[in-house]
Design a protein around this motif. Structure first.
Motif: not given
Length: 127
Positions: A40-48
């Motif tokens: 979740v953190v990795n995907v959210l980080g990519c989005f951000l």
């Protein structure tokens, strides 16, 4: 230069702290051994980082210093995976495009995994 280092440091502190909180919360909320919190953190980080790296002072966005704090600092502290994906996208835009970016991903994953195993082997050899 000192200003940039401080901006990245502040962003990193906030990003790293949020990574720990979000990852732990998700992991506790979802039973199981699958590392969903990290994903979740990795995907959210990519989005951000996609958002932050697209902001420029040209289109009424943010200054280069603030973008540095948000991308290298915050997203770098939140997850280096987002930086990895952003670099991949940047390579895709270059002249060599798909081949170079694919080599970068394959080499990073393979060498990273080999380095992890080597580190583990080194520690185990002393036990």
């Amino acid at each position: 230069m000192i200003k940039d280092v401080l901006l990245v440091g502040v962003g990193s502190f906030v990003g790293g702290s949020l990574r720990m909180l979000i990852s732990k919360y998700v992991q506790l909320a979802i039973a199981g051994s699958f590392p969903l919190g990290t994903m979740v953190v990795n995907v959210l980080g990519c989005f951000l980082i996609g958002i932050f790296s697209s902001l420029s002072s040209d289109n009424g966005g943010v200054s280069p210093a603030v973008r540095l704090m948000l991308t290298t600092g915050f997203c770098g502290g939140f997850t280096t995976f987002s930086t990895f994906m952003n670099e991949h996208a940047t390579l895709l835009k270059g002249g060599d495009g798909f081949i170079i970016s694919s080599l970068y991903i394959i080499a990073s994953l393979a060498l990273g995994f080999i380095a992890l195993l080597a580190g583990r082997h080194l520690v185990m050899s002393f036990h």
